[in-house]
Design a protein around this motif. Structure first.
Motif, PDB file in Angstrom:
ATOM      1  N   LYS A   1      15.493  25.595  20.935  1.00 30.69           N
ATOM      2  CA  LYS A   1      15.186  25.418  19.512  1.00 30.69           C
ATOM      3  C   LYS A   1      15.999  26.394  18.664  1.00 30.69           C
ATOM      4  CE  LYS A   1      11.495  25.338  16.096  1.00 30.69           C
ATOM      5  NZ  LYS A   1      10.043  25.396  15.857  1.00 30.69           N
ATOM      6  N   ALA A   2      16.089  27.647  19.090  1.00 31.85           N
ATOM      7  CA  ALA A   2      16.866  28.637  18.348  1.00 31.85           C
ATOM      8  C   ALA A   2      18.329  28.207  18.266  1.00 31.85           C
ATOM      9  CB  ALA A   2      16.743  30.010  19.004  1.00 31.85           C
ATOM     10  N   ARG A   3      18.860  27.722  19.370  1.00 33.02           N
ATOM     11  CA  ARG A   3      20.246  27.259  19.368  1.00 33.02           C
ATOM     12  C   ARG A   3      20.438  26.113  18.376  1.00 33.02           C
ATOM     13  NH1 ARG A   3      24.173  25.837  24.479  1.00 33.02           N
ATOM     14  NH2 ARG A   3      25.983  25.329  23.197  1.00 33.02           N
ATOM     15  N   SER A   4      19.523  25.163  18.392  1.00 33.18           N
ATOM     16  CA  SER A   4      19.611  24.020  17.484  1.00 33.18           C
ATOM     17  C   SER A   4      19.528  24.460  16.022  1.00 33.18           C
ATOM     18  CB  SER A   4      18.495  23.035  17.812  1.00 33.18           C
ATOM     19  OG  SER A   4      18.512  21.954  16.933  1.00 33.18           O
ATOM     20  N   LEU A   5      18.614  25.369  15.714  1.00 35.49           N
ATOM     21  CA  LEU A   5      18.478  25.866  14.345  1.00 35.49           C
ATOM     22  C   LEU A   5      19.747  26.580  13.890  1.00 35.49           C
ATOM     23  CD1 LEU A   5      14.822  27.241  14.481  1.00 35.49           C
ATOM     24  CD2 LEU A   5      15.632  25.276  13.149  1.00 35.49           C
ATOM     25  N   LEU A   6      20.322  27.382  14.777  1.00 37.92           N
ATOM     26  CA  LEU A   6      21.559  28.090  14.433  1.00 37.92           C
ATOM     27  C   LEU A   6      22.716  27.116  14.248  1.00 37.92           C
ATOM     28  CD1 LEU A   6      21.212  31.133  16.813  1.00 37.92           C
ATOM     29  CD2 LEU A   6      21.341  31.250  14.318  1.00 37.92           C
ATOM     30  N   GLU A   7      22.852  26.157  15.153  1.00 35.41           N
ATOM     31  CA  GLU A   7      23.956  25.195  15.046  1.00 35.41           C
ATOM     32  C   GLU A   7      23.894  24.410  13.739  1.00 35.41           C
ATOM     33  OE1 GLU A   7      23.469  23.144  18.772  1.00 35.41           O
ATOM     34  OE2 GLU A   7      24.991  24.398  19.752  1.00 35.41           O
ATOM     35  N   ALA A   8      22.702  24.200  13.224  1.00 35.97           N
ATOM     36  CA  ALA A   8      22.548  23.483  11.955  1.00 35.97           C
ATOM     37  C   ALA A   8      23.085  24.292  10.772  1.00 35.97           C
ATOM     38  CB  ALA A   8      21.077  23.134  11.738  1.00 35.97           C
ATOM     39  N   CYS A   9      23.356  25.566  10.978  1.00 38.61           N
ATOM     40  CA  CYS A   9      23.866  26.441   9.909  1.00 38.61           C
ATOM     41  C   CYS A   9      25.390  26.511   9.875  1.00 38.61           C
ATOM     42  CB  CYS A   9      23.306  27.851  10.089  1.00 38.61           C
ATOM     43  SG  CYS A   9      21.526  27.971   9.852  1.00 38.61           S
TER      44      CYS A   9
ATOM     45  N   PHE B   1      32.105  29.164  14.026  1.00 36.69           N
ATOM     46  CA  PHE B   1      30.658  29.269  14.181  1.00 36.69           C
ATOM     47  C   PHE B   1      30.305  28.699  15.548  1.00 36.69           C
ATOM     48  CE2 PHE B   1      26.190  28.725  13.282  1.00 36.69           C
ATOM     49  CZ  PHE B   1      25.911  29.703  12.355  1.00 36.69           C
ATOM     50  N   GLU B   2      30.178  29.581  16.503  1.00 34.64           N
ATOM     51  CA  GLU B   2      29.958  29.176  17.896  1.00 34.64           C
ATOM     52  C   GLU B   2      28.623  29.743  18.380  1.00 34.64           C
ATOM     53  OE1 GLU B   2      33.041  29.216  21.412  1.00 34.64           O
ATOM     54  OE2 GLU B   2      32.339  31.247  20.999  1.00 34.64           O
ATOM     55  N   VAL B   3      27.764  28.863  18.866  1.00 34.69           N
ATOM     56  CA  VAL B   3      26.474  29.263  19.412  1.00 34.69           C
ATOM     57  C   VAL B   3      26.480  28.904  20.892  1.00 34.69           C
ATOM     58  CG1 VAL B   3      23.973  28.995  19.244  1.00 34.69           C
ATOM     59  CG2 VAL B   3      25.386  28.766  17.181  1.00 34.69           C
ATOM     60  N   ALA B   4      26.061  29.858  21.733  1.00 33.73           N
ATOM     61  CA  ALA B   4      26.056  29.605  23.171  1.00 33.73           C
ATOM     62  C   ALA B   4      24.832  30.242  23.815  1.00 33.73           C
ATOM     63  CB  ALA B   4      27.328  30.156  23.816  1.00 33.73           C
TER      64      ALA B   4
ATOM     65  N   PHE C   1      10.866  31.838  12.574  1.00 34.53           N
ATOM     66  CA  PHE C   1      10.841  31.404  13.974  1.00 34.53           C
ATOM     67  C   PHE C   1      11.521  32.433  14.864  1.00 34.53           C
ATOM     68  CE2 PHE C   1      13.090  29.449  17.548  1.00 34.53           C
ATOM     69  CZ  PHE C   1      12.004  29.011  18.291  1.00 34.53           C
ATOM     70  N   MET C   2      12.683  32.907  14.445  1.00 39.81           N
ATOM     71  CA  MET C   2      13.415  33.877  15.262  1.00 39.81           C
ATOM     72  C   MET C   2      12.600  35.163  15.445  1.00 39.81           C
ATOM     73  SD  MET C   2      16.094  32.316  16.301  1.00 39.81           S
ATOM     74  CE  MET C   2      17.282  33.527  16.879  1.00 39.81           C
ATOM     75  N   ARG C   3      11.970  35.640  14.380  1.00 44.52           N
ATOM     76  CA  ARG C   3      11.141  36.848  14.492  1.00 44.52           C
ATOM     77  C   ARG C   3      10.006  36.639  15.490  1.00 44.52           C
ATOM     78  NH1 ARG C   3      12.599  37.839   8.994  1.00 44.52           N
ATOM     79  NH2 ARG C   3      10.965  36.492   8.183  1.00 44.52           N
ATOM     80  N   ALA C   4       9.464  35.440  15.550  1.00 46.65           N
ATOM     81  CA  ALA C   4       8.349  35.152  16.449  1.00 46.65           C
ATOM     82  C   ALA C   4       8.760  35.116  17.910  1.00 46.65           C
ATOM     83  CB  ALA C   4       7.696  33.830  16.062  1.00 46.65           C
TER      84      ALA C   4
END
Length: 100
Positions: free
Chosen positions: A25-33, A43-46, A85-88
């Motif tokens: 979920k965190a990866r998906s949220l970041l990729e949407a940015c 902007f690379e998320v891995a 979400f990330m803080r949680a």
């Protein structure tokens, strides 16, 4: 050019989901940015991959044209929306910004 690298370790069982589900979920949220503001060059998320040395679960490796572009990204409402979400779910976070 400004490099912005962030790494996260995700808690087990946080936010009512498995660690793996929260990483996804965190990866998906970041990729949407990835296209939020002008000035994002890279902007690379891995996520950590089996068989490769990893001390963190998730990484954002990004480049911005300048400090103003990074500030615009960090202040964007869509970026701000993922922070609760990330803080949680985050156990540890490391960040490094540097100019090239």
């Amino acid at each position: 050019m400004l490099q912005h690298i962030v790494m996260w370790k995700i808690k087990a069982g946080a936010d009512g989901s498995s660690r793996e589900a929260n990483i996804a979920k965190a990866r998906s949220l970041l990729e949407a940015c990835a296209q939020l503001v002008p000035g994002i060059v890279k902007f690379e998320v891995a996520t950590a991959q089996p068989g490769l040395e990893c001390t963190y679960d998730l990484v954002l490796n990004s480049s911005f044209t300048d400090r103003d572009a990074l500030a615009a990204y960090q202040g964007h409402p869509s970026h701000a929306a993922l922070k609760p979400f990330m803080r949680a779910v985050v156990l540890e976070r490391q960040c490094m910004d540097y100019e090239t």
